[in-house]
Design a protein around this motif. Structure first.
Motif, PDB file in Angstrom:
ATOM      1  N   UNK A  22       0.818  -1.215   0.000  1.00  0.00           N
ATOM      2  CA  UNK A  22       0.000   0.000   0.000  1.00  0.00           C
ATOM      3  C   UNK A  22       0.854   1.269   0.000  1.00  0.00           C
ATOM      4  N   UNK A  23       2.030   1.208   0.601  1.00  0.00           N
ATOM      5  CA  UNK A  23       2.936   2.356   0.570  1.00  0.00           C
ATOM      6  C   UNK A  23       3.422   2.604  -0.855  1.00  0.00           C
ATOM      7  N   UNK A  24       3.827   1.544  -1.530  1.00  0.00           N
ATOM      8  CA  UNK A  24       4.256   1.676  -2.928  1.00  0.00           C
ATOM      9  C   UNK A  24       3.099   2.172  -3.783  1.00  0.00           C
ATOM     10  N   UNK A  25       1.911   1.620  -3.572  1.00  0.00           N
ATOM     11  CA  UNK A  25       0.727   2.052  -4.317  1.00  0.00           C
ATOM     12  C   UNK A  25       0.473   3.545  -4.087  1.00  0.00           C
ATOM     13  N   UNK A  28       2.956   5.812  -6.016  1.00  0.00           N
ATOM     14  CA  UNK A  28       2.741   5.908  -7.450  1.00  0.00           C
ATOM     15  C   UNK A  28       1.336   6.370  -7.816  1.00  0.00           C
ATOM     16  N   UNK A  29       0.395   6.351  -6.877  1.00  0.00           N
ATOM     17  CA  UNK A  29      -0.950   6.859  -7.156  1.00  0.00           C
ATOM     18  C   UNK A  29      -1.069   8.348  -6.882  1.00  0.00           C
ATOM     19  N   UNK A  30      -0.480   8.799  -5.802  1.00  0.00           N
ATOM     20  CA  UNK A  30      -0.664  10.178  -5.386  1.00  0.00           C
ATOM     21  C   UNK A  30       0.619  11.004  -5.415  1.00  0.00           C
ATOM     22  N   UNK A  62       1.880  -0.628 -11.214  1.00  0.00           N
ATOM     23  CA  UNK A  62       0.757  -1.339 -10.592  1.00  0.00           C
ATOM     24  C   UNK A  62       0.701  -2.798 -11.039  1.00  0.00           C
ATOM     25  N   UNK A  63       0.923  -3.038 -12.317  1.00  0.00           N
ATOM     26  CA  UNK A  63       0.904  -4.420 -12.820  1.00  0.00           C
ATOM     27  C   UNK A  63       2.039  -5.222 -12.201  1.00  0.00           C
ATOM     28  N   UNK A  64       3.227  -4.636 -12.152  1.00  0.00           N
ATOM     29  CA  UNK A  64       4.363  -5.299 -11.523  1.00  0.00           C
ATOM     30  C   UNK A  64       4.079  -5.546 -10.048  1.00  0.00           C
ATOM     31  N   UNK A  69       3.150  -8.931  -5.371  1.00  0.00           N
ATOM     32  CA  UNK A  69       2.350  -9.193  -4.180  1.00  0.00           C
ATOM     33  C   UNK A  69       1.870 -10.646  -4.146  1.00  0.00           C
ATOM     34  N   UNK A  70       1.367 -11.139  -5.254  1.00  0.00           N
ATOM     35  CA  UNK A  70       0.864 -12.518  -5.318  1.00  0.00           C
ATOM     36  C   UNK A  70       1.980 -13.514  -5.019  1.00  0.00           C
ATOM     37  N   UNK A  71       3.149 -13.308  -5.607  1.00  0.00           N
ATOM     38  CA  UNK A  71       4.268 -14.223  -5.341  1.00  0.00           C
ATOM     39  C   UNK A  71       4.713 -14.155  -3.894  1.00  0.00           C
ATOM     40  N   UNK A  72       4.790 -12.954  -3.339  1.00  0.00           N
ATOM     41  CA  UNK A  72       5.222 -12.804  -1.949  1.00  0.00           C
ATOM     42  C   UNK A  72       4.204 -13.424  -0.997  1.00  0.00           C
ATOM     43  N   UNK A  73       2.913 -13.221  -1.265  1.00  0.00           N
ATOM     44  CA  UNK A  73       1.882 -13.799  -0.398  1.00  0.00           C
ATOM     45  C   UNK A  73       1.880 -15.323  -0.504  1.00  0.00           C
ATOM     46  N   UNK A  74       2.081 -15.835  -1.694  1.00  0.00           N
ATOM     47  CA  UNK A  74       2.145 -17.281  -1.877  1.00  0.00           C
ATOM     48  C   UNK A  74       3.315 -17.869  -1.095  1.00  0.00           C
ATOM     49  N   UNK A  75       4.440 -17.184  -1.111  1.00  0.00           N
ATOM     50  CA  UNK A  75       5.608 -17.643  -0.356  1.00  0.00           C
ATOM     51  C   UNK A  75       5.318 -17.643   1.145  1.00  0.00           C
ATOM     52  N   UNK A  76       4.671 -16.584   1.630  1.00  0.00           N
ATOM     53  CA  UNK A  76       4.290 -16.519   3.043  1.00  0.00           C
ATOM     54  C   UNK A  76       3.352 -17.668   3.388  1.00  0.00           C
TER      55      UNK A  76
END
Length: 85
Positions: A22-25, A28-30, A62-64, A69-76
């Motif tokens: 969310x910090x990265x988001x 790059x969003x605001x 955002x795409x990256x 995120x998906x790979x990191x969450x899967x690893x966790x």
């Protein structure tokens, strides 16, 4: 590890990942759009950097970010025993 301690570790690591994402988001969003005029002093592929980041760069990030995120969450999930088969 007991199931309760696994849940605590899983949630702590997931929460940390969410905060980072969310910090990265947010950046790059605001933040990038707020400082776009300052970034226009530099150019990227012939375009002012502020314009490029507002028009294309944020979407690429955002795409990256989604795939990371998906790979990191899967690893966790795998490391804490909560992965889906």
């Amino acid at each position: 590890m007991t199931d309760s301690s696994q849940r605590v570790v899983h949630w702590a690591r997931t929460k940390r990942l969410m905060i980072i994402t969310l910090t990265i988001w947010f950046i790059f969003s605001f933040a990038v759009h707020w400082i776009a005029d300052s970034l226009n002093a530099f150019s990227f592929l012939g375009f002012p950097l502020g314009y490029y980041m507002a028009a294309q760069g944020s979407e690429v990030i955002f795409v990256i970010l989604i795939f990371w995120f998906v790979r990191a969450q899967q690893k966790i999930d795998q490391e804490t025993g909560f992965a889906e088969e």
